[in-house]
Design a protein around this motif. Sequence first.
Motif, short mmCIF file in Angstrom:
data_model
loop_
_atom_site.label_atom_id
_atom_site.label_comp_id
_atom_site.label_asym_id
_atom_site.label_seq_id
_atom_site.Cartn_x
_atom_site.Cartn_y
_atom_site.Cartn_z
N VAL A 265 3.43 -10.41 -4.69
CA VAL A 265 2.07 -10.03 -5.08
C VAL A 265 1.17 -10.23 -3.86
CG1 VAL A 265 0.13 -10.48 -6.62
CG2 VAL A 265 2.46 -10.71 -7.48
N GLN A 266 0.51 -9.18 -3.43
CA GLN A 266 -0.42 -9.25 -2.30
C GLN A 266 -1.84 -9.29 -2.86
OE1 GLN A 266 0.18 -9.41 1.06
NE2 GLN A 266 2.30 -9.73 0.46
N TRP A 267 -2.41 -10.48 -2.96
CA TRP A 267 -3.74 -10.64 -3.54
C TRP A 267 -4.82 -10.08 -2.62
CZ3 TRP A 267 -3.64 -11.54 -8.43
CH2 TRP A 267 -2.61 -12.27 -8.98
N ASP A 268 -4.57 -10.07 -1.31
CA ASP A 268 -5.61 -9.66 -0.37
C ASP A 268 -5.37 -8.26 0.21
OD1 ASP A 268 -3.37 -10.37 1.04
OD2 ASP A 268 -4.41 -11.61 2.50
N ALA A 269 -4.67 -7.40 -0.51
CA ALA A 269 -4.44 -6.03 -0.04
C ALA A 269 -5.79 -5.30 0.07
CB ALA A 269 -3.51 -5.28 -0.99
N PRO A 270 -5.93 -4.39 1.04
CA PRO A 270 -7.22 -3.73 1.28
C PRO A 270 -7.80 -3.00 0.06
CG PRO A 270 -5.66 -3.21 3.03
CD PRO A 270 -4.91 -3.98 2.00
N ASP A 271 -6.95 -2.37 -0.75
CA ASP A 271 -7.45 -1.62 -1.91
C ASP A 271 -7.33 -2.41 -3.20
OD1 ASP A 271 -8.09 0.58 -0.35
OD2 ASP A 271 -6.07 1.42 -0.53
N GLY A 272 -7.20 -3.72 -3.12
CA GLY A 272 -7.06 -4.56 -4.30
C GLY A 272 -5.64 -5.09 -4.40
N PRO A 273 -5.43 -6.09 -5.26
CA PRO A 273 -4.11 -6.72 -5.37
C PRO A 273 -3.01 -5.70 -5.71
CG PRO A 273 -5.75 -7.95 -6.60
CD PRO A 273 -6.40 -6.68 -6.17
N THR A 274 -1.82 -5.92 -5.13
CA THR A 274 -0.67 -5.06 -5.39
C THR A 274 0.54 -5.90 -5.74
OG1 THR A 274 0.01 -5.03 -3.07
CG2 THR A 274 -1.44 -3.24 -3.80
N LEU A 275 1.47 -5.29 -6.47
CA LEU A 275 2.74 -5.90 -6.79
C LEU A 275 3.83 -5.05 -6.14
CD1 LEU A 275 3.94 -7.70 -9.73
CD2 LEU A 275 5.21 -5.62 -9.26
N ARG A 276 4.73 -5.68 -5.38
CA ARG A 276 5.80 -4.96 -4.70
C ARG A 276 7.13 -5.55 -5.14
NH1 ARG A 276 8.79 -4.90 0.23
NH2 ARG A 276 8.97 -2.77 1.01
N ALA A 277 8.04 -4.70 -5.61
CA ALA A 277 9.38 -5.10 -5.98
C ALA A 277 10.35 -4.45 -5.01
CB ALA A 277 9.69 -4.66 -7.41
N ALA A 278 11.35 -5.21 -4.56
CA ALA A 278 12.30 -4.67 -3.59
C ALA A 278 13.70 -5.20 -3.88
CB ALA A 278 11.89 -5.04 -2.18
#
Length: 126
Positions: A25-38
């Motif tokens: 979870v990237q809380w500080d992503a430029p366009d708002g928080p994101t969730l990345r699964a890999a």
Amino acid sequence: PREARERPGHGAGYFLGLNFGYIDVQWDAPDGPTLRAAIVDSEGSEVLARTWPLAALDLGRAGGEGAAAPPVDAHWECTPHGGGAPLPTRSDFARGMLCVLTLIGVCVVAACHTLLRVARAVAARL
């Protein structure tokens, strides 16, 4: 993801080789928080990855008004080459992901609640 798509056991949306997965979870992503699964293969290379804006995940409202249903093809089935039981269908995967995302939502709410309690305790001591 690198050229793992050329290897046996890999196709669009799945990887059957030895692997592990992670969720970030990237809380500080430029366009708002994101969730990345890999998914990472045994050599340490990402073979599958997907990122979603956290606001678009519809946590807690699955099936409610305005909720987007995940794409599901109930007739899809993958059987192992060497025989054996069929692998999970896309609808099984979609239900599993819904459970995982709901669990992540619960964990995020619990973490925020704990942080708020700690902040209040620190503020009370000042």
